[in-house]
Write an enzyme that holds these catalytic residues in place. Structure first.
Site, mmCIF file in Angstrom:
data_model
loop_
_atom_site.group_PDB
_atom_site.id
_atom_site.type_symbol
_atom_site.label_atom_id
_atom_site.label_comp_id
_atom_site.label_asym_id
_atom_site.label_seq_id
_atom_site.Cartn_x
_atom_site.Cartn_y
_atom_site.Cartn_z
ATOM 1 N N LYS A 12 -21.152 -6.734 4.923
ATOM 2 C CA LYS A 12 -20.408 -6.190 3.777
ATOM 3 C C LYS A 12 -20.178 -7.307 2.746
ATOM 4 O O LYS A 12 -20.238 -7.078 1.556
ATOM 5 C CB LYS A 12 -19.065 -5.599 4.242
ATOM 6 C CG LYS A 12 -19.213 -4.363 5.141
ATOM 7 C CD LYS A 12 -17.940 -3.510 5.236
ATOM 8 C CE LYS A 12 -16.940 -3.987 6.237
ATOM 9 N NZ LYS A 12 -15.869 -3.001 6.517
ATOM 10 N N THR A 17 -3.864 4.820 -1.064
ATOM 11 C CA THR A 17 -4.798 5.319 -0.053
ATOM 12 C C THR A 17 -5.486 6.610 -0.524
ATOM 13 O O THR A 17 -5.031 7.268 -1.458
ATOM 14 C CB THR A 17 -4.074 5.617 1.268
ATOM 15 O OG1 THR A 17 -3.000 6.513 0.996
ATOM 16 C CG2 THR A 17 -3.536 4.350 1.895
ATOM 17 N N TYR A 18 -6.572 6.928 0.156
ATOM 18 C CA TYR A 18 -7.261 8.197 -0.106
ATOM 19 C C TYR A 18 -7.274 9.007 1.189
ATOM 20 O O TYR A 18 -7.570 8.449 2.261
ATOM 21 C CB TYR A 18 -8.708 7.961 -0.576
ATOM 22 C CG TYR A 18 -9.288 9.255 -1.062
ATOM 23 C CD1 TYR A 18 -9.167 9.623 -2.394
ATOM 24 C CD2 TYR A 18 -9.869 10.160 -0.173
ATOM 25 C CE1 TYR A 18 -9.623 10.856 -2.833
ATOM 26 C CE2 TYR A 18 -10.321 11.390 -0.612
ATOM 27 C CZ TYR A 18 -10.205 11.729 -1.940
ATOM 28 O OH TYR A 18 -10.635 12.953 -2.367
ATOM 29 N N HIS A 42 -12.682 -3.034 15.168
ATOM 30 C CA HIS A 42 -12.712 -1.592 14.876
ATOM 31 C C HIS A 42 -13.006 -0.854 16.182
ATOM 32 O O HIS A 42 -13.848 -1.299 16.967
ATOM 33 C CB HIS A 42 -13.792 -1.297 13.830
ATOM 34 C CG HIS A 42 -13.801 0.147 13.421
ATOM 35 N ND1 HIS A 42 -14.701 1.046 13.926
ATOM 36 C CD2 HIS A 42 -12.970 0.847 12.600
ATOM 37 C CE1 HIS A 42 -14.450 2.243 13.402
ATOM 38 N NE2 HIS A 42 -13.410 2.148 12.606
ATOM 39 N N GLU A 59 0.868 -1.185 0.000
ATOM 40 C CA GLU A 59 0.000 0.000 0.000
ATOM 41 C C GLU A 59 0.899 1.227 0.000
ATOM 42 O O GLU A 59 1.874 1.274 0.741
ATOM 43 C CB GLU A 59 -0.873 -0.008 1.264
ATOM 44 C CG GLU A 59 -1.754 1.221 1.382
ATOM 45 C CD GLU A 59 -2.430 1.320 2.746
ATOM 46 O OE1 GLU A 59 -3.423 0.605 2.970
ATOM 47 O OE2 GLU A 59 -1.963 2.131 3.576
HETATM 48 P P1 FAD Z 1 -17.363 0.303 8.302
HETATM 49 O O1 FAD Z 1 -17.252 -1.070 7.785
HETATM 50 O O2 FAD Z 1 -18.452 1.166 7.765
HETATM 51 O O3 FAD Z 1 -17.483 0.209 9.889
HETATM 52 C C1 FAD Z 1 -17.344 1.361 10.690
HETATM 53 C C2 FAD Z 1 -17.837 1.071 12.099
HETATM 54 O O4 FAD Z 1 -19.253 0.976 12.079
HETATM 55 C C3 FAD Z 1 -17.356 -0.249 12.709
HETATM 56 O O5 FAD Z 1 -17.207 -0.047 14.091
HETATM 57 C C4 FAD Z 1 -18.481 -1.221 12.433
HETATM 58 O O6 FAD Z 1 -18.517 -2.247 13.407
HETATM 59 C C5 FAD Z 1 -19.683 -0.309 12.527
HETATM 60 N N1 FAD Z 1 -20.773 -0.657 11.634
HETATM 61 C C6 FAD Z 1 -20.700 -1.137 10.396
HETATM 62 N N2 FAD Z 1 -21.928 -1.244 9.862
HETATM 63 C C7 FAD Z 1 -22.786 -0.801 10.814
HETATM 64 C C8 FAD Z 1 -24.189 -0.643 10.879
HETATM 65 N N3 FAD Z 1 -24.958 -0.995 9.842
HETATM 66 N N4 FAD Z 1 -24.736 -0.126 12.011
HETATM 67 C C9 FAD Z 1 -23.965 0.219 13.066
HETATM 68 N N5 FAD Z 1 -22.614 0.075 13.056
HETATM 69 C C10 FAD Z 1 -22.052 -0.415 11.934
HETATM 70 N N6 FAD Z 1 -9.115 5.411 5.801
HETATM 71 C C11 FAD Z 1 -8.973 6.427 4.916
HETATM 72 O O7 FAD Z 1 -9.460 7.541 5.174
HETATM 73 N N7 FAD Z 1 -8.321 6.257 3.712
HETATM 74 C C12 FAD Z 1 -7.787 5.067 3.361
HETATM 75 O O8 FAD Z 1 -7.192 4.955 2.276
HETATM 76 C C13 FAD Z 1 -7.906 3.957 4.277
HETATM 77 N N8 FAD Z 1 -7.425 2.752 3.954
HETATM 78 C C14 FAD Z 1 -7.609 1.690 4.825
HETATM 79 C C15 FAD Z 1 -7.164 0.409 4.436
HETATM 80 C C16 FAD Z 1 -7.358 -0.683 5.308
HETATM 81 C C17 FAD Z 1 -6.895 -2.050 4.875
HETATM 82 C C18 FAD Z 1 -7.980 -0.482 6.569
HETATM 83 C C19 FAD Z 1 -8.156 -1.657 7.515
HETATM 84 C C20 FAD Z 1 -8.438 0.775 6.951
HETATM 85 C C21 FAD Z 1 -8.257 1.873 6.077
HETATM 86 N N9 FAD Z 1 -8.729 3.160 6.394
HETATM 87 C C22 FAD Z 1 -8.592 4.190 5.511
HETATM 88 C C23 FAD Z 1 -9.315 3.417 7.720
HETATM 89 C C24 FAD Z 1 -10.850 3.264 7.740
HETATM 90 O O9 FAD Z 1 -11.433 4.228 6.899
HETATM 91 C C25 FAD Z 1 -11.296 3.452 9.165
HETATM 92 O O10 FAD Z 1 -10.848 2.375 9.978
HETATM 93 C C26 FAD Z 1 -12.776 3.707 9.404
HETATM 94 O O11 FAD Z 1 -12.949 4.175 10.737
HETATM 95 C C27 FAD Z 1 -13.682 2.499 9.233
HETATM 96 O O12 FAD Z 1 -13.785 2.132 7.933
HETATM 97 P P2 FAD Z 1 -14.574 0.772 7.522
HETATM 98 O O13 FAD Z 1 -14.646 0.756 6.057
HETATM 99 O O14 FAD Z 1 -13.991 -0.367 8.219
HETATM 100 O O15 FAD Z 1 -16.020 1.139 8.143
#
Ligand code: FAD
Length: 317
Positions: free
Chosen positions: A199, A49-50, A183, A18
């Site tokens: 998801k 990354t973004y 998370h 990455e």
């Molecule tokens: P989600 O899957 O949406 O989950 C977020 C939270 O909400 C979790 O606690 C989950 O348990 C909870 N949740 C999910 N669905 C629901 C629901 N329906 N109701 C209630 N709660 C729910 N960030 C950046 O800004 N740019 C990047 O390029 C970037 N790259 C990343 C790459 C990797 C491999 C990883 C692991 C993380 C990366 N991140 C990045 C960080 C990420 O954006 C953060 O960790 C963010 O806080 C959560 O993203 P997610 O997609 O896991 O969220």
């Protein structure tokens, strides 16, 4: 090619990385100088990354402070195009919910589709720096799940404007994030994995994990996912430690635990050269065990520095 095809066709554990887009006062040549030494290990894909906007305060002549949005690392889409041109490997742009309306996301995905990009890693994103919690944009996606549904719709030819005819079906392979140590907002790992399952049910094709330093956390996470019926590949993400400060910064930012064997070794280091060596050796041991366990790919968070990742790759790939 899609990430899932790369994984299916692989005869041995794949090496991937990455990268971060350069800061505004850096050049793309600096990014290339970081990626070039890693290309001999044949990464089939490179994630980009973004980074969403941050707010900075500038003092005006009248003494008042002006709040200005600044995107410190722009250029994810451009970097992806540059990676295709220079290295002929598949870039994986990260797409986040934060800061985008669904319509802006759709436009970005159309650009990516025109560039022939077939993979995206779909994420919610974090709260803006100094804001207490994540707030979706008005008219934007609130969870990664919503983003998956949007991209999956486009893969079926369903765009936001339902009156459009002859809509192109995009062909994106969808990656999502997973958290072996949960998370930080989730009340427990079990519920976090239940959300991960949603998801997957919505169309995610593979998972990339947050970094971890204790392989047992990854093994337990995969086991729990499999028990929940999540069968897609779960790619472990690894970060080599490069400074003793990582002992405090990484747990703070990424909400993870560091094994005491690792911190004991880091505490003995007299300078960061030694810490870097500890980080390389730890990552090699982690990688070896994960390879023996049969992971399909090892994904390294290089953070713009190739030295450690190259040393690890030399030992393993
Ligand atoms: P989600 O899957 O949406 O989950 C977020 C939270 O909400 C979790 O606690 C989950 O348990 C909870 N949740 C999910 N669905 C629901 C629901 N329906 N109701 C209630 N709660 C729910 N960030 C950046 O800004 N740019 C990047 O390029 C970037 N790259 C990343 C790459 C990797 C491999 C990883 C692991 C993380 C990366 N991140 C990045 C960080 C990420 O954006 C953060 O960790 C963010 O806080 C959560 O993203 P997610 O997609 O896991 O969220």
């Amino acid at each position: 090619m899609k990430i899932t095809e790369h994984l299916n066709n692989a005869k041995k554990t794949l090496f991937s990385l990455e990268v971060l887009p350069p800061l505004r006062d850096e050049t793309i040549q600096e990014l290339f100088a970081h990626i070039d030494p890693l290309m001999e290990f044949k990464p089939p894909f490179i994630d980009v990354t973004y980074h969403r906007e941050e707010y900075v305060y500038k003092k005006r002549e009248n003494g008042l402070l002006e709040k200005i949005p600044v995107r410190k690392r722009p250029g994810t889409v451009g970097i992806c195009a540059a990676i295709i041109n220079r290295y002929h490997v598949d870039p994986v742009p990260h797409i986040i919910c934060g800061g985008f309306t669904k319509s802006e996301t759709e436009n970005a995905l159309i650009d990516l589709d025109y560039l022939g990009i077939e993979n995206v890693l779909l994420l919610r994103g974090d709260a803006i720096k100094n804001e207490p919690r994540f707030q979706p944009e008005e008219g934007g996606n609130a969870y990664a799940l919503d983003l998956i549904q949007q991209v999956n719709n486009m893969n079926k030819g369903i765009y936001l404007d339902e009156e459009l005819e002859n809509r192109t079906k995009t062909n994106f392979c969808l990656g999502v994030a997973g958290y072996p140590e949960k998370h930080f907002e989730a009340p427990n790992l079990q519920l976090d994995i239940e959300y991960l399952k949603k998801k997957v049910e919505a169309g995610a094709d593979y998972v990339v994990t947050q970094m971890f330093f204790d392989n047992q956390k990854y093994f337990q996470f995969v086991e729990m996912c499999r028990e929940q019926g999540i069968t897609i590949p779960i790619i472990p993400g690894l970060k080599p430690i490069t400074t003793t400060r990582h002992m405090t910064i990484l747990p703070q930012i990424f909400h993870l635990d560091m094994p005491s064997d690792l911190t004991k070794e880091l505490m003995k280091c007299k300078d960061n050269k030694q810490a870097k060596q500890v980080g390389i050796e730890w990552a090699i041991q982690q990688s070896k065990e994960l390879m023996e366990w049969g992971v399909p790919c090892l994904h390294y968070y290089s953070m713009g520095k190739s030295y450690s990742v190259r040393k690890i790759a030399e030992a393993l790939f």
